[in-house]
Design a protein around this motif. Sequence first.
Motif, PDB file in Angstrom:
ATOM      1  N   VAL A 114     100.813 -28.297  57.484  1.00  0.00           N
ATOM      2  CA  VAL A 114     101.841 -28.437  56.455  1.00  0.00           C
ATOM      3  C   VAL A 114     103.159 -28.646  56.923  1.00  0.00           C
ATOM      4  CG1 VAL A 114     102.850 -27.302  54.269  1.00  0.00           C
ATOM      5  CG2 VAL A 114     100.301 -27.715  54.459  1.00  0.00           C
ATOM      6  N   LYS A 115     103.529 -27.630  57.855  1.00  0.00           N
ATOM      7  CA  LYS A 115     104.930 -27.571  58.415  1.00  0.00           C
ATOM      8  C   LYS A 115     105.464 -28.879  59.199  1.00  0.00           C
ATOM      9  CE  LYS A 115     105.596 -22.685  59.650  1.00  0.00           C
ATOM     10  NZ  LYS A 115     105.547 -21.800  60.736  1.00  0.00           N
ATOM     11  N   ASN A 116     104.266 -29.494  59.899  1.00  0.00           N
ATOM     12  CA  ASN A 116     104.468 -30.722  60.635  1.00  0.00           C
ATOM     13  C   ASN A 116     104.629 -31.869  59.492  1.00  0.00           C
ATOM     14  OD1 ASN A 116     104.244 -29.642  63.084  1.00  0.00           O
ATOM     15  ND2 ASN A 116     102.164 -30.004  63.334  1.00  0.00           N
ATOM     16  N   GLY A 146     112.240 -27.389  52.828  1.00  0.00           N
ATOM     17  CA  GLY A 146     112.046 -25.898  53.611  1.00  0.00           C
ATOM     18  C   GLY A 146     111.718 -24.963  52.279  1.00  0.00           C
ATOM     19  N   ASN A 147     112.481 -25.059  51.293  1.00  0.00           N
ATOM     20  CA  ASN A 147     111.897 -24.349  50.166  1.00  0.00           C
ATOM     21  C   ASN A 147     110.460 -24.378  49.635  1.00  0.00           C
ATOM     22  OD1 ASN A 147     114.529 -23.148  49.775  1.00  0.00           O
ATOM     23  ND2 ASN A 147     115.279 -24.659  48.211  1.00  0.00           N
ATOM     24  N   LEU A 148     109.982 -25.964  49.776  1.00  0.00           N
ATOM     25  CA  LEU A 148     108.657 -26.085  49.444  1.00  0.00           C
ATOM     26  C   LEU A 148     107.701 -25.455  50.167  1.00  0.00           C
ATOM     27  CD1 LEU A 148     107.401 -27.844  47.194  1.00  0.00           C
ATOM     28  CD2 LEU A 148     107.624 -30.069  48.215  1.00  0.00           C
ATOM     29  N   LEU A 149     108.057 -25.757  51.530  1.00  0.00           N
ATOM     30  CA  LEU A 149     107.299 -25.317  52.734  1.00  0.00           C
ATOM     31  C   LEU A 149     107.119 -23.667  52.628  1.00  0.00           C
ATOM     32  CD1 LEU A 149     105.662 -25.495  55.364  1.00  0.00           C
ATOM     33  CD2 LEU A 149     107.815 -25.033  56.459  1.00  0.00           C
ATOM     34  N   ASN A 150     107.981 -22.998  52.048  1.00  0.00           N
ATOM     35  CA  ASN A 150     107.870 -21.626  51.976  1.00  0.00           C
ATOM     36  C   ASN A 150     107.113 -21.129  51.026  1.00  0.00           C
ATOM     37  OD1 ASN A 150     109.648 -20.669  54.016  1.00  0.00           O
ATOM     38  ND2 ASN A 150     111.419 -20.940  52.845  1.00  0.00           N
ATOM     39  N   LEU A 151     107.088 -21.939  49.783  1.00  0.00           N
ATOM     40  CA  LEU A 151     106.023 -21.734  48.663  1.00  0.00           C
ATOM     41  C   LEU A 151     104.557 -21.986  49.003  1.00  0.00           C
ATOM     42  CD1 LEU A 151     108.304 -22.974  45.818  1.00  0.00           C
ATOM     43  CD2 LEU A 151     107.785 -20.540  46.263  1.00  0.00           C
ATOM     44  N   VAL A 152     104.522 -23.340  49.815  1.00  0.00           N
ATOM     45  CA  VAL A 152     103.289 -23.439  50.153  1.00  0.00           C
ATOM     46  C   VAL A 152     102.505 -22.615  51.197  1.00  0.00           C
ATOM     47  CG1 VAL A 152     101.669 -25.457  51.170  1.00  0.00           C
ATOM     48  CG2 VAL A 152     103.684 -26.072  49.479  1.00  0.00           C
ATOM     49  N   GLU A 153     103.476 -22.235  51.831  1.00  0.00           N
ATOM     50  CA  GLU A 153     102.868 -21.191  53.046  1.00  0.00           C
ATOM     51  C   GLU A 153     102.257 -19.953  52.117  1.00  0.00           C
ATOM     52  OE1 GLU A 153     104.745 -20.444  57.029  1.00  0.00           O
ATOM     53  OE2 GLU A 153     106.292 -21.838  56.054  1.00  0.00           O
ATOM     54  N   VAL A 160      99.757 -31.086  50.828  1.00  0.00           N
ATOM     55  CA  VAL A 160     100.955 -31.819  50.692  1.00  0.00           C
ATOM     56  C   VAL A 160     100.659 -32.996  49.411  1.00  0.00           C
ATOM     57  CG1 VAL A 160     102.592 -33.427  51.561  1.00  0.00           C
ATOM     58  CG2 VAL A 160     101.975 -31.249  52.950  1.00  0.00           C
ATOM     59  N   ASP A 161      99.757 -33.687  49.348  1.00  0.00           N
ATOM     60  CA  ASP A 161      99.516 -34.791  48.494  1.00  0.00           C
ATOM     61  C   ASP A 161      99.465 -34.022  47.050  1.00  0.00           C
ATOM     62  OD1 ASP A 161      99.955 -36.556  50.438  1.00  0.00           O
ATOM     63  OD2 ASP A 161      97.614 -37.019  50.454  1.00  0.00           O
ATOM     64  N   ALA A 162      98.372 -32.882  47.090  1.00  0.00           N
ATOM     65  CA  ALA A 162      97.989 -32.218  45.779  1.00  0.00           C
ATOM     66  C   ALA A 162      99.405 -31.519  45.344  1.00  0.00           C
ATOM     67  CB  ALA A 162      96.932 -30.977  46.295  1.00  0.00           C
ATOM     68  N   VAL A 163     100.287 -30.936  46.193  1.00  0.00           N
ATOM     69  CA  VAL A 163     101.492 -30.307  45.629  1.00  0.00           C
ATOM     70  C   VAL A 163     102.446 -31.340  45.297  1.00  0.00           C
ATOM     71  CG1 VAL A 163     103.677 -29.000  46.458  1.00  0.00           C
ATOM     72  CG2 VAL A 163     101.237 -28.291  46.940  1.00  0.00           C
ATOM     73  N   ALA A 164     102.413 -32.670  45.674  1.00  0.00           N
ATOM     74  CA  ALA A 164     103.419 -33.540  45.396  1.00  0.00           C
ATOM     75  C   ALA A 164     102.699 -33.975  43.996  1.00  0.00           C
ATOM     76  CB  ALA A 164     103.381 -34.662  46.340  1.00  0.00           C
ATOM     77  N   LYS A 172     100.736 -26.765  39.040  1.00  0.00           N
ATOM     78  CA  LYS A 172      99.348 -26.426  39.265  1.00  0.00           C
ATOM     79  C   LYS A 172      99.154 -25.652  40.579  1.00  0.00           C
ATOM     80  CE  LYS A 172      94.501 -28.130  39.832  1.00  0.00           C
ATOM     81  NZ  LYS A 172      93.910 -29.382  39.787  1.00  0.00           N
ATOM     82  N   TRP A 173      99.894 -25.918  41.602  1.00  0.00           N
ATOM     83  CA  TRP A 173      99.479 -25.342  42.869  1.00  0.00           C
ATOM     84  C   TRP A 173     100.251 -24.373  43.246  1.00  0.00           C
ATOM     85  CZ3 TRP A 173      94.644 -26.151  44.240  1.00  0.00           C
ATOM     86  CH2 TRP A 173      94.136 -27.195  43.748  1.00  0.00           C
ATOM     87  N   LEU A 174     101.571 -24.378  42.946  1.00  0.00           N
ATOM     88  CA  LEU A 174     102.685 -23.267  43.105  1.00  0.00           C
ATOM     89  C   LEU A 174     102.890 -22.448  42.281  1.00  0.00           C
ATOM     90  CD1 LEU A 174     104.979 -25.644  45.249  1.00  0.00           C
ATOM     91  CD2 LEU A 174     103.006 -24.330  45.958  1.00  0.00           C
ATOM     92  N   SER A 175     102.401 -21.074  42.290  1.00  0.00           N
ATOM     93  CA  SER A 175     102.834 -20.116  41.231  1.00  0.00           C
ATOM     94  C   SER A 175     104.071 -19.632  41.070  1.00  0.00           C
ATOM     95  CB  SER A 175     101.743 -18.853  41.586  1.00  0.00           C
ATOM     96  OG  SER A 175     102.251 -18.241  42.681  1.00  0.00           O
ATOM     97  N   GLN A 176     105.046 -19.762  42.114  1.00  0.00           N
ATOM     98  CA  GLN A 176     106.266 -19.644  42.070  1.00  0.00           C
ATOM     99  C   GLN A 176     107.277 -20.748  41.705  1.00  0.00           C
ATOM    100  OE1 GLN A 176     107.304 -17.000  45.316  1.00  0.00           O
ATOM    101  NE2 GLN A 176     105.739 -15.500  44.620  1.00  0.00           N
ATOM    102  N   TRP A 177     106.690 -21.929  41.608  1.00  0.00           N
ATOM    103  CA  TRP A 177     107.692 -22.942  41.340  1.00  0.00           C
ATOM    104  C   TRP A 177     108.450 -22.883  40.070  1.00  0.00           C
ATOM    105  CZ3 TRP A 177     109.280 -26.823  43.962  1.00  0.00           C
ATOM    106  CH2 TRP A 177     110.059 -28.011  43.313  1.00  0.00           C
ATOM    107  N   LYS A 178     109.581 -23.187  40.260  1.00  0.00           N
ATOM    108  CA  LYS A 178     110.593 -23.418  39.187  1.00  0.00           C
ATOM    109  C   LYS A 178     111.237 -24.548  39.295  1.00  0.00           C
ATOM    110  CE  LYS A 178     111.054 -18.341  39.572  1.00  0.00           C
ATOM    111  NZ  LYS A 178     111.786 -17.244  39.938  1.00  0.00           N
ATOM    112  N   GLN A 179     111.315 -25.255  38.197  1.00  0.00           N
ATOM    113  CA  GLN A 179     112.055 -26.446  37.935  1.00  0.00           C
ATOM    114  C   GLN A 179     113.639 -26.289  37.715  1.00  0.00           C
ATOM    115  OE1 GLN A 179     109.197 -29.560  38.682  1.00  0.00           O
ATOM    116  NE2 GLN A 179     110.655 -30.538  37.151  1.00  0.00           N
TER     117      GLN A 179
END
Length: 81
Positions: free
Chosen positions: A10-12, A40-47, A65-69, A74-81
Amino acid sequence: MNRDKLIAQVKNEYARLSQTETQQHFGQTTTGLNAEAYYGNLLNLVEREISAGTFDGFHSGQEIVDAVANDKNKWLSQWKQ
């Protein structure tokens, strides 16, 4: 799959996306963030989600990456728009 391996993949992928994203295009799609900060922010949440086991059924970082996109809410419990 091993969570550490998924995190590395995912980092790559996010590093690649950040590098290939043009500043002009990115500036049109988000406000106040450059591509590096956004990914960078997205990576932290995905990690965090990988470490918590959210993606244990996934086989590659690209799948994550595809699922999150497709659905960050759905996939990131801490996602805030």
